[in-house]
Design an enzyme around this catalytic site. Structure first.
Site, PDB file in Angstrom:
ATOM      1  N   GLU A  47       0.833  -1.210   0.000  1.00 22.90           N
ATOM      2  CA  GLU A  47       0.000   0.000   0.000  1.00 22.90           C
ATOM      3  C   GLU A  47       0.862   1.252   0.000  1.00 22.90           C
ATOM      4  O   GLU A  47       0.521   2.257  -0.632  1.00 22.90           O
ATOM      5  CB  GLU A  47      -0.999   0.000   1.180  1.00 22.90           C
ATOM      6  CG  GLU A  47      -0.436  -0.199   2.566  1.00 22.90           C
ATOM      7  CD  GLU A  47      -0.247  -1.670   2.936  1.00 22.90           C
ATOM      8  OE1 GLU A  47       0.439  -2.379   2.177  1.00 22.90           O
ATOM      9  OE2 GLU A  47      -0.738  -2.088   3.990  1.00 22.90           O
ATOM     10  N   CYS A  80       2.078   1.001   8.192  1.00 21.66           N
ATOM     11  CA  CYS A  80       1.517   1.618   6.991  1.00 21.66           C
ATOM     12  C   CYS A  80       0.396   2.598   7.289  1.00 21.66           C
ATOM     13  O   CYS A  80       0.124   3.480   6.476  1.00 21.66           O
ATOM     14  CB  CYS A  80       0.964   0.530   6.074  1.00 21.66           C
ATOM     15  SG  CYS A  80       2.265  -0.523   5.463  1.00 21.66           S
ATOM     16  N   SER A 164      34.133 -31.152  -6.313  1.00 21.66           N
ATOM     17  CA  SER A 164      33.367 -30.023  -6.868  1.00 21.66           C
ATOM     18  C   SER A 164      33.031 -29.041  -5.759  1.00 21.66           C
ATOM     19  O   SER A 164      32.575 -29.429  -4.696  1.00 21.66           O
ATOM     20  CB  SER A 164      32.049 -30.548  -7.455  1.00 21.66           C
ATOM     21  OG  SER A 164      31.291 -31.174  -6.442  1.00 21.66           O
ATOM     22  N   ARG A 180      20.592 -14.833   0.025  1.00 24.63           N
ATOM     23  CA  ARG A 180      21.215 -14.812   1.360  1.00 24.63           C
ATOM     24  C   ARG A 180      21.111 -13.430   1.986  1.00 24.63           C
ATOM     25  O   ARG A 180      20.844 -13.295   3.177  1.00 24.63           O
ATOM     26  CB  ARG A 180      22.705 -15.140   1.244  1.00 24.63           C
ATOM     27  CG  ARG A 180      23.004 -16.587   1.091  1.00 24.63           C
ATOM     28  CD  ARG A 180      24.514 -16.753   1.049  1.00 24.63           C
ATOM     29  NE  ARG A 180      24.875 -18.045   0.560  1.00 24.63           N
ATOM     30  CZ  ARG A 180      25.949 -18.285  -0.206  1.00 24.63           C
ATOM     31  NH1 ARG A 180      26.755 -17.305  -0.574  1.00 24.63           N
ATOM     32  NH2 ARG A 180      26.206 -19.504  -0.593  1.00 24.63           N
ATOM     33  N   THR A 192      29.528 -29.789   5.043  1.00 24.85           N
ATOM     34  CA  THR A 192      29.713 -28.827   3.955  1.00 24.85           C
ATOM     35  C   THR A 192      30.926 -27.936   4.235  1.00 24.85           C
ATOM     36  O   THR A 192      31.696 -27.614   3.340  1.00 24.85           O
ATOM     37  CB  THR A 192      28.426 -27.991   3.772  1.00 24.85           C
ATOM     38  OG1 THR A 192      27.392 -28.893   3.375  1.00 24.85           O
ATOM     39  CG2 THR A 192      28.577 -26.913   2.720  1.00 24.85           C
ATOM     40  N   LEU A 200      30.164 -18.227   2.338  1.00 22.78           N
ATOM     41  CA  LEU A 200      28.741 -17.850   2.433  1.00 22.78           C
ATOM     42  C   LEU A 200      28.563 -16.339   2.358  1.00 22.78           C
ATOM     43  O   LEU A 200      27.902 -15.730   3.201  1.00 22.78           O
ATOM     44  CB  LEU A 200      28.110 -18.417   3.720  1.00 22.78           C
ATOM     45  CG  LEU A 200      28.217 -19.932   3.879  1.00 22.78           C
ATOM     46  CD1 LEU A 200      27.654 -20.377   5.221  1.00 22.78           C
ATOM     47  CD2 LEU A 200      27.489 -20.663   2.745  1.00 22.78           C
ATOM     48  N   SER A 219      27.698 -30.784  15.945  1.00 21.30           N
ATOM     49  CA  SER A 219      27.314 -31.305  17.267  1.00 21.30           C
ATOM     50  C   SER A 219      28.440 -31.244  18.293  1.00 21.30           C
ATOM     51  O   SER A 219      28.238 -30.885  19.444  1.00 21.30           O
ATOM     52  CB  SER A 219      26.817 -32.748  17.126  1.00 21.30           C
ATOM     53  OG  SER A 219      25.850 -32.818  16.109  1.00 21.30           O
ATOM     54  N   GLU A 292      21.581 -24.285   3.463  1.00 18.75           N
ATOM     55  CA  GLU A 292      22.425 -24.631   2.312  1.00 18.75           C
ATOM     56  C   GLU A 292      23.298 -25.834   2.634  1.00 18.75           C
ATOM     57  O   GLU A 292      24.473 -25.872   2.279  1.00 18.75           O
ATOM     58  CB  GLU A 292      23.291 -23.434   1.923  1.00 18.75           C
ATOM     59  CG  GLU A 292      22.502 -22.249   1.448  1.00 18.75           C
ATOM     60  CD  GLU A 292      23.387 -21.242   0.735  1.00 18.75           C
ATOM     61  OE1 GLU A 292      24.185 -21.641  -0.127  1.00 18.75           O
ATOM     62  OE2 GLU A 292      23.283 -20.052   1.061  1.00 18.75           O
ATOM     63  N   GLY A 294      24.438 -30.003   3.012  1.00 20.89           N
ATOM     64  CA  GLY A 294      24.523 -31.184   2.171  1.00 20.89           C
ATOM     65  C   GLY A 294      23.381 -32.138   2.501  1.00 20.89           C
ATOM     66  O   GLY A 294      22.474 -31.804   3.283  1.00 20.89           O
TER      67      GLY A 294
END
Ligand SMILES: NC(=O)c1ccc[n+]([C@@H]2O[C@H](COP(=O)([O-])OP(=O)(O)OC[C@H]3O[C@@H](n4cnc5c(N)ncnc54)[C@H](OP(=O)(O)O)[C@@H]3O)[C@@H](O)[C@H]2O)c1
Length: 365
Positions: A47, A80, A164, A180, A192, A200, A219, A292, A294
């Site tokens: 609005e 608003c 990779s 992100r 990862t 990141l 952990s 993100e 694995g």
């Protein structure tokens, strides 16, 4: 209102956990004058955009908006209602009431008190349907979570020997950095960090003053202090989520490198309890998160029911050779397999981007 509902859809998959909202302004003669939608999380409200575009033509006119304008200040953008009053519109027509108890019913009272005619409930059913996922999420004490992954044509998130770092192309990675920058947190698992050593990073000049916090589910705090995320923890906030009783020596090492450590209870598998971790992140103010990870953590999060939205990229490359897949060890027969809702498919560079809401009822948190 039908037009406002169509316009609202431009924000879908960009604004959550906020609702999609569309607005149109009619001038004093009833002519369609401007439009607006909520474009992304943290972005301007529909609005306010529509009224800004209308400028002086809004005076004496009508604002039509799919959702009750917000009147509360506990969020990123200012409320608003004052902007609606200042615009000089004579009438406000609303589709659905806001299910958020912090704001519901307040706009009607404030606008009527300012002498504006207020009508609610126009195309109410369709307006309510357009914000169904938002309504379900209000009051849930965990972030809206977008699971992101990129696969090869044969569904692998990495090559078989793990060399990779990226499966998708440059344009897809730019989009990931932009998403992100519109999240409060970016979450990965220890696997990862070990395999890819990511930083990141986010898109510079994004809408946020501060970058999202980088979160590692680890952990027992085994991530080495040489990892990029730890080495840059003094510049960009980095939080390790561990189980209670994780080695104090490791905790001290990470903390003295500038990282933060949060401990939560352990789940049955003696790893971080996913639901407890997501609740703790919410307590720390994380409202929108990008996952993100694995296949290991991704599968645990899906099983725990903490995923709301999916953003995937498929690259025109075949990896074969038994490389890992996005959800290790999870499977469904085709008849029961989760299918994304509100699917959007776009070409980004040479990759396909497929997005949608994760279906309800798969997981339960
Ligand atoms: N293409 C893509 O989009 C993409 C994205 C990310 C990663 N990858 C690839 O994925 C591979 C890494 O996969 P990954 O599965 O090892 O990584 P991951 O899922 O990011 O990390 C897994 C680790 O997270 C920790 N964790 C903490 N709490 C957990 C919980 N409740 N449930 C499950 N895990 C928990 C576990 O370590 P602890 O037991 O020590 O806590 C676990 O080993 C790499 O090859 C990487 O390149 C690809």
């Amino acid at each position: 209102m039908g037009k406002a509902l169509m316009i609202a859809e431009y924000g879908r998959l960009r604004v959550e956990p906020n609702p999609v909202v569309g607005a149109v302004v009619l001038d004093r003669r009833g002519e369609w004058t401007s439009w607006g939608f909520h474009p992304y999380w943290g972005g301007p409200h529909a609005e306010v955009e529509a009224l800004r575009r209308a400028g002086a033509r809004a005076r004496g006119g009508t604002l039509i908006v799919t959702l009750e304008p917000c009147a509360h200040a506990e969020k990123k953008t200012p409320p608003c209602v004052p902007a609606v009053v200042a615009s000089g519109v004579k009438r406000v027509v609303v589709g659905a009431r806001d299910p958020n108890p912090a704001t519901t019913g307040r706009a009607a009272r404030a606008l009527r008190a300012a002498g504006i005619e207020y009508r609610s409930g126009v195309l109410a059913e369709r307006c309510r349907a357009s914000i169904a996922r938002y309504a379900e999420h209000v009051g849930r004490r965990r972030p809206w979570t977008i699971a992101k992954w990129a696969t090869s044509l044969d569904g692998r998130i990495a090559d078989a020997d793990g060399a990779s770092r990226w499966v998708s192309g440059k344009r897809a990675r730019e989009i990931v950095r932009l998403i992100r920058s519109r999240c409060d947190a970016v979450i990965v698992g220890r696997g990862t960090v070990e395999a890819d050593d990511p930083s990141l990073t986010t898109e510079r000049g994004g809408p946020r003053a501060t970058p999202p916090i980088r979160v590692v589910f680890d952990s027992r705090l085994r991530t080495p202090t040489s990892a990029r995320l730890v080495a840059t923890a003094r510049e960009t906030p980095t939080l390790f989520v561990a189980v209670r009783g994780a080695p104090a020596k490791r905790r001290r090492a990470l903390e003295s490198a500038g990282a933060l450590v949060l401990d939560v209870r352990a789940g049955k598998d003696r790893r971080v309890d996913v639901v407890a971790a997501f609740r703790a992140l919410h307590r720390l103010g994380v409202r929108r998160a990008m996952l993100e990870a694995g296949g290991t953590l991704q599968a645990a999060c899906l099983r725990a029911g903490v995923v709301d939205q999916v953003t995937t990229f498929v690259a025109p490359v075949v990896l074969g050779g038994g490389g890992p897949t996005p959800f290790d060890g999870v499977g469904w027969p085709i008849a029961d397999a989760p299918r994304l809702e509100h699917v959007r498919i776009s070409a980004v560079g040479k990759d396909a981007m497929i997005e949608g809401y994760w279906p309800r009822g798969v997981g339960s948190a």
